[in-house]
Design a protein around this motif. Structure first.
Motif, mmCIF file in Angstrom:
data_model
loop_
_atom_site.group_PDB
_atom_site.id
_atom_site.type_symbol
_atom_site.label_atom_id
_atom_site.label_comp_id
_atom_site.label_asym_id
_atom_site.label_seq_id
_atom_site.Cartn_x
_atom_site.Cartn_y
_atom_site.Cartn_z
ATOM 1 N N ARG A 97 0.860 -1.181 0.000
ATOM 2 C CA ARG A 97 0.000 0.000 0.000
ATOM 3 C C ARG A 97 0.893 1.226 0.000
ATOM 4 O O ARG A 97 1.647 1.440 0.944
ATOM 5 N N ASN A 98 0.819 1.978 -1.085
ATOM 6 C CA ASN A 98 1.674 3.170 -1.224
ATOM 7 C C ASN A 98 3.147 2.835 -0.976
ATOM 8 O O ASN A 98 3.830 3.502 -0.189
ATOM 9 N N THR A 99 3.597 1.787 -1.628
ATOM 10 C CA THR A 99 4.987 1.261 -1.615
ATOM 11 C C THR A 99 5.371 0.579 -0.298
ATOM 12 O O THR A 99 6.443 0.008 -0.200
ATOM 13 N N LYS A 100 4.508 0.610 0.718
ATOM 14 C CA LYS A 100 4.822 -0.028 1.997
ATOM 15 C C LYS A 100 4.259 -1.444 2.030
ATOM 16 O O LYS A 100 3.073 -1.663 1.784
ATOM 17 N N ILE A 101 5.124 -2.414 2.320
ATOM 18 C CA ILE A 101 4.722 -3.819 2.310
ATOM 19 C C ILE A 101 3.889 -4.150 3.554
ATOM 20 O O ILE A 101 4.249 -3.788 4.666
ATOM 21 N N TYR A 102 2.776 -4.841 3.326
ATOM 22 C CA TYR A 102 1.958 -5.313 4.441
ATOM 23 C C TYR A 102 2.685 -6.448 5.169
ATOM 24 O O TYR A 102 3.194 -7.376 4.533
ATOM 25 N N LYS A 103 2.709 -6.381 6.496
ATOM 26 C CA LYS A 103 3.250 -7.488 7.272
ATOM 27 C C LYS A 103 2.258 -8.642 7.313
ATOM 28 O O LYS A 103 2.641 -9.815 7.257
ATOM 29 N N LYS A 104 0.987 -8.303 7.423
ATOM 30 C CA LYS A 104 -0.090 -9.305 7.392
ATOM 31 C C LYS A 104 -1.127 -8.870 6.375
ATOM 32 O O LYS A 104 -1.593 -7.732 6.397
ATOM 33 N N LEU A 105 -1.519 -9.788 5.494
ATOM 34 C CA LEU A 105 -2.477 -9.445 4.453
ATOM 35 C C LEU A 105 -3.830 -9.049 5.024
ATOM 36 O O LEU A 105 -4.558 -8.250 4.421
ATOM 37 N N GLN A 106 -4.172 -9.595 6.185
ATOM 38 C CA GLN A 106 -5.475 -9.297 6.775
ATOM 39 C C GLN A 106 -5.609 -7.816 7.130
ATOM 40 O O GLN A 106 -6.727 -7.300 7.267
ATOM 41 N N GLU A 107 -4.472 -7.104 7.247
ATOM 42 C CA GLU A 107 -4.515 -5.674 7.529
ATOM 43 C C GLU A 107 -5.125 -4.887 6.360
ATOM 44 O O GLU A 107 -5.626 -3.774 6.545
ATOM 45 N N HIS A 108 -5.091 -5.476 5.172
ATOM 46 C CA HIS A 108 -5.589 -4.794 3.978
ATOM 47 C C HIS A 108 -7.096 -4.971 3.790
ATOM 48 O O HIS A 108 -7.752 -4.110 3.177
ATOM 49 N N ILE A 109 -7.641 -6.074 4.299
ATOM 50 C CA ILE A 109 -9.046 -6.390 4.066
ATOM 51 C C ILE A 109 -9.933 -5.302 4.661
ATOM 52 O O ILE A 109 -9.822 -4.943 5.826
ATOM 53 N N GLY A 110 -10.830 -4.773 3.841
ATOM 54 C CA GLY A 110 -11.745 -3.726 4.273
ATOM 55 C C GLY A 110 -11.349 -2.342 3.815
ATOM 56 O O GLY A 110 -12.177 -1.423 3.826
#
Length: 368
Positions: A97-110
């Protein structure tokens, strides 16, 4: 909220696609197998970190290539979001997200709410209870991170408990105290999951019935009911009462993992007595109710993906659906169809900004 542009490399049969979208209506037209549904799936992937259709990420890579990449530019509230995903064969996918890698994909949901209606939704009616649980879980997880966390923890505890039951049977040994560790986790997480599912279904029913009545022009009455072992029962007591049965079966026989939705038309199961048109109407109404529910909770209009939804519907029902999605309560919409007449009807009815894309052999071009 809407997606402004998407770039796709080697995703299924879409080798190299870069297109900009209308904030309102976008139509993909082409023959079956051209790649229309893959376009919708790429948009879906950027919201849910997975394909709507393929459980294995590796299957989304074009079979002649070693990787795929997706990149979407979004306008969300007053901010811009750039969401990207890359996957190389044999490696773990990377979501940014905006070049920053998610540590956990569940943080993106929603973050990017979305509702997709597709012919494969027929599994909600024709498939097993797991399909209907996935529907509930998928909706609630879009707006409630705690629910998603509880669900993941419940499923892990369930797996451990089931493994123990199998080990006990194999070794002809039993340790109730060891099993109770997982019982307490199932009760803790399962009770909260049950509460959220109950609230969700109670709120969904009247909206769903209103949509169905409008599309069918009041010709049929439909019902929806949540079935669960936890209604009127203490979960911990239920687990204890089912212990001998669980030991014989070597898996956990009660709990929220056995929940179901009962789908009726009149007094009968729509699975058995509904016509193809009635089943399609039921699914569309259910998904539109899902749209309203997510919009109310999130405060954003979800992106709406409509994949070949007019098949098996008479002209009256098609027109009612078009009239519905043309309303101000809906935001950005993507539609696929092989029939240009359907799309022209929709465009005339909606009287809004639109773009039409021709899709052929994985190539996507803006129609002249």
């Amino acid at each position: 909220m809407h997606i402004e542009e998407i770039s796709i490399v080697n995703f299924k049969n879409l080798n190299e696609v870069k297109v900009g979208f209308s904030p309102k209506l976008n139509c993909f037209i082409g023959n079956n197998g051209a790649g229309k549904t893959n376009m919708l799936d790429a948009i879906y992937y950027l919201s849910f970190c997975k394909s709507f259709f393929n459980a294995s990420d590796q299957l989304n890579i074009n079979h002649e290539e070693n990787f795929f990449m997706l990149n979407g530019n979004y306008h969300r509230s007053e901010s811009k979001e750039v969401i990207s995903c890359g996957l190389q064969k044999g490696q773990k996918k990377q979501f940014k997200r905006n070049t920053k890698i998610y540590k956990k994909l569940q943080e993106h949901i929603g973050l990017l709410p979305l509702v997709m209606i597709t012919p494969s939704d027929g599994n909600l009616i024709l498939g097993g209870s797991d399909e209907r649980r996935k529907f509930m879980d998928g909706v609630i997880s879009q707006y409630d991170q705690n629910y998603l966390n509880d669900l993941l923890k419940y499923n892990r505890a369930l797996l451990q408990r089931n493994n123990l039951l199998k080990q006990f049977a194999s070794a002809r040994f039993f340790d109730e105290e060891l099993l109770s560790i997982w019982d307490s986790q199932l009760v803790e997480y399962g009770t909260r999951i049950h509460e959220q599912r109950t609230i969700f279904v109670e709120k969904l029913i009247p909206v769903f019935q209103r949509y169905y009545s409008f599309i069918s022009q009041g010709n049929e009455i439909v019902g929806l009911e949540h079935q669960s072992d936890l209604y009127g029962n203490d979960f911990e007591a239920e687990l204890k009462a089912a212990l001998s049965k669980d030991r014989a079966a070597q898996y956990t026989t009660v709990g929220i993992h056995k929940d179901d939705l009962v789908l009726n038309i009149g007094d009968y199961a729509i699975k058995k007595l509904g016509s193809q048109g009635q089943k399609k109407t039921y699914l569309v109404a259910l998904k539109l109710a899902q749209f309203d529910f997510i919009k109310e909770i999130s405060g954003q209009k979800p992106i709406l993906l409509l994949d070949d939804i007019f098949d098996k519907l008479d002209q009256h029902r098609v027109e009612q659906i078009v009239t519905t999605v043309a309303g101000e309560q809906f935001g950005q919409i993507f539609i696929t169809d092989t029939n240009r007449e359907h799309l022209d009807t929709i465009i005339r009815k909606m009287d809004t900004d639109f773009r039409i894309f021709n899709v052929q052999s994985g190539k996507v071009e803006l129609a002249q």
